[in-house]
Structure formats: structure tokens, C-alpha cells
Design a protein around this motif. Structure first.
Motif, PDB file in Angstrom:
ATOM      1  N   ALA A 363       0.847  -1.201   0.000  1.00  0.00           N
ATOM      2  CA  ALA A 363       0.000   0.000   0.000  1.00  0.00           C
ATOM      3  C   ALA A 363       0.886   1.257   0.000  1.00  0.00           C
ATOM      4  N   LEU A 364       1.991   1.196   0.751  1.00  0.00           N
ATOM      5  CA  LEU A 364       2.904   2.355   0.789  1.00  0.00           C
ATOM      6  C   LEU A 364       3.575   2.561  -0.574  1.00  0.00           C
ATOM      7  N   ILE A 365       3.965   1.476  -1.203  1.00  0.00           N
ATOM      8  CA  ILE A 365       4.596   1.588  -2.531  1.00  0.00           C
ATOM      9  C   ILE A 365       3.582   2.159  -3.523  1.00  0.00           C
ATOM     10  N   TYR A 366       2.375   1.626  -3.435  1.00  0.00           N
ATOM     11  CA  TYR A 366       1.343   2.047  -4.387  1.00  0.00           C
ATOM     12  C   TYR A 366       1.067   3.547  -4.259  1.00  0.00           C
ATOM     13  N   LYS A 367       1.024   3.985  -2.996  1.00  0.00           N
ATOM     14  CA  LYS A 367       0.657   5.371  -2.746  1.00  0.00           C
ATOM     15  C   LYS A 367       1.822   6.347  -2.995  1.00  0.00           C
ATOM     16  N   ASN A 368       3.015   5.922  -2.571  1.00  0.00           N
ATOM     17  CA  ASN A 368       4.130   6.890  -2.561  1.00  0.00           C
ATOM     18  C   ASN A 368       5.117   6.742  -3.710  1.00  0.00           C
ATOM     19  N   TRP A 430       6.325   5.253   6.507  1.00  0.00           N
ATOM     20  CA  TRP A 430       5.243   6.255   6.375  1.00  0.00           C
ATOM     21  C   TRP A 430       5.696   7.626   6.872  1.00  0.00           C
ATOM     22  N   GLN A 431       6.650   7.600   7.853  1.00  0.00           N
ATOM     23  CA  GLN A 431       7.247   8.877   8.296  1.00  0.00           C
ATOM     24  C   GLN A 431       8.242   9.380   7.258  1.00  0.00           C
ATOM     25  N   LEU A 432       9.060   8.397   6.783  1.00  0.00           N
ATOM     26  CA  LEU A 432      10.078   8.765   5.792  1.00  0.00           C
ATOM     27  C   LEU A 432       9.425   9.390   4.549  1.00  0.00           C
ATOM     28  N   ALA A 433       8.202   8.996   4.266  1.00  0.00           N
ATOM     29  CA  ALA A 433       7.491   9.564   3.108  1.00  0.00           C
ATOM     30  C   ALA A 433       7.413  11.083   3.216  1.00  0.00           C
ATOM     31  N   LYS A 434       7.393  11.537   4.478  1.00  0.00           N
ATOM     32  CA  LYS A 434       7.298  12.991   4.669  1.00  0.00           C
ATOM     33  C   LYS A 434       8.674  13.643   4.781  1.00  0.00           C
ATOM     34  N   THR A 435       9.677  12.870   5.261  1.00  0.00           N
ATOM     35  CA  THR A 435      10.959  13.501   5.595  1.00  0.00           C
ATOM     36  C   THR A 435      12.116  13.118   4.671  1.00  0.00           C
ATOM     37  N   ASP A 436      12.122  11.894   4.161  1.00  0.00           N
ATOM     38  CA  ASP A 436      13.294  11.438   3.411  1.00  0.00           C
ATOM     39  C   ASP A 436      12.848  10.402   2.373  1.00  0.00           C
ATOM     40  N   THR A 442      14.410   3.041  -0.344  1.00  0.00           N
ATOM     41  CA  THR A 442      15.284   1.909  -0.021  1.00  0.00           C
ATOM     42  C   THR A 442      14.562   0.921   0.904  1.00  0.00           C
ATOM     43  N   VAL A 443      13.946   1.462   1.928  1.00  0.00           N
ATOM     44  CA  VAL A 443      13.253   0.600   2.900  1.00  0.00           C
ATOM     45  C   VAL A 443      12.147  -0.198   2.201  1.00  0.00           C
ATOM     46  N   LEU A 444      11.389   0.471   1.359  1.00  0.00           N
ATOM     47  CA  LEU A 444      10.282  -0.239   0.691  1.00  0.00           C
ATOM     48  C   LEU A 444      10.813  -1.267  -0.310  1.00  0.00           C
ATOM     49  N   TYR A 445      11.945  -0.955  -0.918  1.00  0.00           N
ATOM     50  CA  TYR A 445      12.533  -1.940  -1.835  1.00  0.00           C
ATOM     51  C   TYR A 445      12.947  -3.202  -1.064  1.00  0.00           C
ATOM     52  N   VAL A 446      13.611  -2.995   0.058  1.00  0.00           N
ATOM     53  CA  VAL A 446      14.052  -4.139   0.878  1.00  0.00           C
ATOM     54  C   VAL A 446      12.829  -4.985   1.289  1.00  0.00           C
ATOM     55  N   LEU A 447      11.779  -4.321   1.690  1.00  0.00           N
ATOM     56  CA  LEU A 447      10.571  -5.042   2.116  1.00  0.00           C
ATOM     57  C   LEU A 447       9.921  -5.790   0.945  1.00  0.00           C
ATOM     58  N   ALA A 448       9.940  -5.161  -0.208  1.00  0.00           N
ATOM     59  CA  ALA A 448       9.351  -5.834  -1.387  1.00  0.00           C
ATOM     60  C   ALA A 448      10.147  -7.102  -1.708  1.00  0.00           C
ATOM     61  N   GLU A 449      11.458  -7.042  -1.516  1.00  0.00           N
ATOM     62  CA  GLU A 449      12.287  -8.238  -1.716  1.00  0.00           C
ATOM     63  C   GLU A 449      11.907  -9.339  -0.710  1.00  0.00           C
ATOM     64  N   VAL A 450      11.614  -8.933   0.513  1.00  0.00           N
ATOM     65  CA  VAL A 450      11.185  -9.928   1.514  1.00  0.00           C
ATOM     66  C   VAL A 450       9.879 -10.578   1.054  1.00  0.00           C
ATOM     67  N   ILE A 451       8.948  -9.764   0.589  1.00  0.00           N
ATOM     68  CA  ILE A 451       7.642 -10.312   0.176  1.00  0.00           C
ATOM     69  C   ILE A 451       7.829 -11.259  -1.015  1.00  0.00           C
ATOM     70  N   ARG A 452       8.710 -10.878  -1.903  1.00  0.00           N
ATOM     71  CA  ARG A 452       8.978 -11.735  -3.066  1.00  0.00           C
ATOM     72  C   ARG A 452       9.471 -13.115  -2.617  1.00  0.00           C
ATOM     73  N   ILE A 453      10.409 -13.146  -1.694  1.00  0.00           N
ATOM     74  CA  ILE A 453      10.967 -14.446  -1.298  1.00  0.00           C
ATOM     75  C   ILE A 453       9.957 -15.222  -0.433  1.00  0.00           C
ATOM     76  N   LEU A 454       9.159 -14.512   0.340  1.00  0.00           N
ATOM     77  CA  LEU A 454       8.118 -15.203   1.118  1.00  0.00           C
ATOM     78  C   LEU A 454       7.121 -15.859   0.160  1.00  0.00           C
ATOM     79  N   GLY A 455       6.752 -15.129  -0.876  1.00  0.00           N
ATOM     80  CA  GLY A 455       5.819 -15.676  -1.882  1.00  0.00           C
ATOM     81  C   GLY A 455       6.412 -16.912  -2.538  1.00  0.00           C
TER      82      GLY A 455
END
Ligand code: ME8
Length: 507
Positions: A363-368, A430-436, A442-455
Motif C-alpha cells: 500500500a505504501l509503494i502504491y501510494k508513494n 510512512w514517516q520517511l514519506a514525509k521527511t526522506d 530503499t526501505v520499501l525496496y528491501v521489504l518488497a524483496e522480503v515479500i517476493r521471497i516469502l511468496g
């Protein structure tokens, strides 16, 4: 030459005296998960299941139902086939012992045992349990019943015998030289002490009923249902109904027979002895799993507490049932089914852990990130730590699956998801979306990689949920492990669909 990457796995073939219940679904599910795992890992898998349709127990059940035995077995066998569909089993074949391809191979095996001098004609007098389809010595009876609690009857009839006693030392040698042959370890010890206790010759034909494969030399006899049934494992991987073709096909010897603990002895003592006598290769491993109870009670028809797997799937969906059965109980141990534990397990590990992680991230990737996988910037220590968990996951799971520690394989998946949830909470994208924004990417990319391997890792266990999870990252179709095991396989800029929760809470 047999293909080195072949993998042959079997379930017991189930008696068709009654409809399938949770125990049958459980054994086949474990095999399905192992088979799917091996396929994704690059093996040419042959996964066999089927039905055991001969013998006195089936003949009596047909009589009770006022049906001709063949009509009766046709009908009940179909229910097992339907269960395979409902549970999403990926078996490559379904063998029935009433099929000509099987009957012919049984007759050939019998002939080999005659030729080797391992079968002789005698007379059996002793106890027999129709429910267990087993002979019992007087000394084994408990209060006039079989040790399993089944009724026994006194039998006196002409019978062919297999010289089981002759194979005692050879079997013990084999167990010694192949410590991996019987698993789990505690069960191996039980089998060894049983064999050390002395083996008596085994009655391998019956004359008091006719529903079975006739003894080629003497049609008054039918072949003992266990000799008939065990042969399915090899008759299914021959061609032209010819036992000698197993070498060409290349699947025999089986890599793994999965059985319930109730029938380990038959698989780890009788079956290898028959094969040794016939000079055929022995299966590489027999794994005996435990038994399920229902809310603490033994499952039995008379108690009216059998668990219908079809109903469970209707109530909870196939993948939740698959997940619970494989995760709740260490494979090999006994386990208990209860609805609250089912709901807790699914909510804690799938909905709240993996499901929530993927929904939050996507949802964060989709939105931001305009619905596209973001580009990672420089990696920090925490990112690297999580990504090393991604890189190691499939290998760690593989080590567990090699020894059928299926619950531990799932435990690895849950653990990585928990770590990723801790990471997302700490990093607070969600905070970084406002500040950095760069760090957020980077954080969302790392998480997407986790989801990929979990899948990828969930595919053998919960195939439909895994496919949905992967589809959220725009990965469609079977995603084999060599593709999945490439670090950074997820490309920045990949468009993803609008995320929808794939693992809903229960209750
Ligand atoms: O024994 N919990 O067939 P069967 C877990 N035809 N597993 C259970 C279970 C329970 N409560 N109840 C049954 C036969 N099972 C023979 C096999 S093989 C050459 C011939 C599972 O219909 C378990 O795997 O009685 C057990 O071994 C199998 O069902 C017995 O099925």
C-alpha cells in the motif's frame, strides 16, 4: 540411465471401505508439499497416491453396502480422487490395485518370490484382524483383541508363506548401513528392536474369500492384501504391465514413502524383505508421521468425531487448512485438532504477520512510488541484515525439507516475516514519506524483496495464496527457486497492481 534429478514420492494407498478423513488428507498433503518443493527446486518429480481395493475388509464393506465389490470400490475410490482436487494435490498418478497394470506386476513379483524359493505352501492357524488386515500371535493379544483394539478372529486355512525369518539379519544390516532409511529416529529404534526380537514367516495368501489377486499357481488362494498393496509403489512406475521396465522409467527405487506410524512396520520390515528376496532395489527412506486427535480424543467413527477435510476446506479455504495441518504439529509427532488453535495459528502467522506485512508495504509503494517498485539507494546495516535473511531463506528451508521437518520450514518463513515486521516498525517508512523519500524508497525496496521471497517459499505449502502474493509484485506463474534465489530479482520500476489483502483474519 536414471535421471539423477528424479524424485519419487508416495503416499500409502488408502482403503476404500469408507470415505476419506483428515488423516488421509494429512499424509497426502505432506507428500504434496514435499513434491511441490522438489519440483520448484528443479527435480523431475513423480508423486504417487491411490487406493487399496482388495481384501476381506473391502469385500465385507461392499457386502454391508449391498454392492458388488467392483462397483463399491469404483464409487469410494472416486471420493479419494475428488479429495485430491479439493485439497489441491499435485499427484502425477493415482493407482488403484484393481487396475490390470497393477495386478499383472503383482503376479510377476509373486513369481519372482516363488523362483527365489522364498514362498512355500503350508497351513496357517492363528488370529486375524480384518480391520487391520493383519495376523497376530496369541502373545500379542490384549484382552482378546489386537494391540490396535481391533477384533480378531481365529483362522485355520491353507496358506502360502513368505520366508521372512530368512531376512532378519539382512534387514538389520541394511538398517545399520542406511541410518536414514527409517525416520524419525525414535521409530527407527522401534523397528530395529522388533526385528531383533525375531521374525516369523509371514502368511501371504488367503483362501476364505475371493476378493483379491489370485495366486498364479493356485487359484483357490488370493494374494495377501499387504503384498498386493505394497507392490503399487513399483507397479505404478513400470510400463506395458512389465515389472522389468522399472529401470527404463527411472523412478524406482522411491526416494520417500510417507506413511502413518500405524503402518511403519509393514513398510520398513515386510516391504524391504520382499524386495530383497526379489532382488529389487529398496526405497531410500520411509518416514512415519504421527496421528491426529480431535479436541483431545482419538478420531473414530464410533465416537462420531471424524474430521471431514472437505468441510474444513469449505469453512476455511484450502490454503488455510494446508497451512494449519503442516505447521501446527512437528511432522512425525501426534497432533490435536481444535478450532481455536486453527484460528489462532492462521491469524497470528498468516493474517497478522505475512498478510499484514505485504499489505502495509505494498500500500505504501502504491501510494508513494506511483505504483512502481522503487529504486534502492545506499544500504544500511539493517537493510543488509534483512536482505541476507532473504538470500538464505530457500536454502534454510531446503535443509528442513530434506529431513521432512516441514513445520520448521514454515517456521523459517514466519521468522523472516516477523523480522520484516520489526524492520518496518523501526524504519517507519510512512514517516520517511514525509521527511526522506530516498530512504523510504530503499526501505520499501528491501521489504518488497522480503515479500517476493516469502511468496516464492510459500508456493509448496499454500499454492494459491503464494500465487496471489507474487501476483501483487507482478510475478505470475510458477516461480522456481533458481529464479527466485537471485538477489535483487525484483527490478525497480516494475508496475504493481493496486494491493488487496490476500490473507484475511478468521473469526
Ligand atoms: O493402512 N492421523 O490404509 P488406510 C493421521 N491400505 N493419519 C492418519 C489417521 C490419523 N488419525 N488415520 C489414518 C492402509 N491416517 C493401507 C495402506 S500402503 C501400501 C497400504 C493415515 O486407509 C495414515 O497415513 O487405513 C495411515 O497410515 C493411513 O491413513 C492409513 O490409511
Amino acid at each position: 540411465m536414471p535421471n539423477l534429478k528424479n524424485y519419487y514420492i508416495t503416499t500409502p494407498i488408502y482403503y476404500v471401505n469408507d470415505s476419506p478423513h483428515i488423516g488421509h488428507a494429512y499424509t497426502s498433503l505432506a507428500c504434496d508439499v514435499l513434491a511441490r518443493f522438489k519440483r520448484l527446486d528443479g527435480y523431475q518429480v513423480h508423486f504417487l497416491t491411490g487406493t487399496d481395493e482388495h481384501g476381506q475388509k473391502i469385500e465385507k464393506a461392499a457386502e454391508k453396502n449391498e454392492k458388488d465389490p467392483q462397483d463399491f470400490v469404483d464409487e469410494v475410490s472416486l471420493r479419494f480422487r475428488k479429495l485430491s482436487k479439493i485439497m489441491n494435490f499435485s499427484n502425477d498418478d493415482f493407482i488403484r490395485t484393481t487396475e490390470p497394470r497393477h495386478k499383472k506386476v503383482v503376479a510377476q513379483l509373486w513369481q519372482k518370490l516363488i523362483d527365489s524359493g522364498d514362498i512355500y505352501l503350508g497351513k496357517y492357524s492363528g488370529w486375524y484382524s480384518v480391520r487391520d488386515e493383519a495376523f497376530y500371535a496369541e502373545s500379542e493379544l490384549v484382552d482378546g483383541k489386537a494391540p490396535t483394539g481391533a477384533d480378531v478372529e481365529w483362522v485355520e486355512e491353507d496358506s502360502y508363506f513368505f520366508k521372512l525369518s530368512r531376512w532378519q539379519d539382512k534387514l538389520l544390516e541394511y538398517y545399520e548401513e542406511h541410518p536414514e532409511f527409517i525416520a524419525p529416529h525414535s521409530r527407527r529404534n522401534e523397528v530395529i528392536s522388533f526385528v531383533k526380537g525375531g521374525l516369523e514367516d509371514l502368511s501371504v495368501s488367503r483362501t476364505s474369500f475371493s476378493w483379491g489377486i489370485p495366486v498364479p499357481q493356485n487359484e483357490k488362494h488370493v494374494i495377501y492384501v499387504w503384498l498386493d498393496a505394497l507392490t503399487n509403489y513399483i507397479s505404478a512406475v513400470c510400463k506395458d504391465d512389465d515389472l522389468s521396465t522399472f529401470k527404463e522409467i527411472g523412478f524406482w527405487p522411491a526416494d520417500l514413502h510417507v506413511v502413518g506410524k500405524d503402518i511403519l512396520r509393514v513398510h520398513a520390515v515386510y516391504w524391504p524383505a520382499f524386495l530383497m528376496a526379489a532382488e529389487l532395489p529398496l526405497p531410500k527412506r520411509v518416514f512415519a508421521h504421527g496421528w491426529w486427535t480431535n479436541e483431545g480424543q482419538k478420531i473414530s467413527k464410533s465416537l462420531g468425531n471424524t474430521i471431514d477435510p472437505v468441510k474444513l476446506v469449505e469453512d476455511f479455504g484450502v490454503d488455510y487448512v494446508r497451512y494449519f495441518l503442516m505447521r501446527e504439529v512437528p511432522f512425525g509427532n501426534d497432533g490435536n485438532y481444535s478450532q481455536p488453535s486453527f484460528i489462532n495459528r492462521i491469524n497470528a502467522e498468516l493474517a497478522n504477520n505475512i498478510g499484514n506485512l505485504s499489505q502495509r508495504t505494498l500500500a505504501l509503494i502504491y501510494k508513494n512510488c506511483e505504483g512502481k517498485i522503487p529504486q534502492a539507494g545506499p544500504l544500511q546495516a539493517a537493510d543488509k541484515a534483512l536482505l541476507s535473511g532473504v538470500a538464505a531463506l530457500l536454502d534454510r528451508i531446503s535443509l528442513h525439507m530434506e529431513i521432512q521437518a516441514i513445520h520448521l520450514a514454515l517456521g523459517e518463513i514466519v521468522e523472516l516475516a516477523s523480522k520484516a515486521n520489526e524492520y518496518i516498525d523501526t524504519m517507519a517508512p510512512w514517516q520517511l514519506a514525509k521527511t526522506d523519500k530516498e530512504r523510504m524508497a530503499t526501505v520499501l525496496y528491501v521489504l518488497a524483496e522480503v515479500i517476493r521471497i516469502l511468496g516464492a517459499a510459500l508456493q509448496p505449502f499454500t499454492p494459491e495464496l503464494a500465487a496471489k502474493l507474487l501476483a501483487q509484485l507482478n510475478i505470475d506463474g510458477a516461480y522456481n527457486f533458481s529464479q527466485a534465489n537471485i538477489a535483487g530479482a525484483l527490478k525497480a520500476g516494475t508496475q504493481i497492481p493496486e494491493p488487496k489483502p490476500v490473507m484475511m483474519r478468521l473469526g
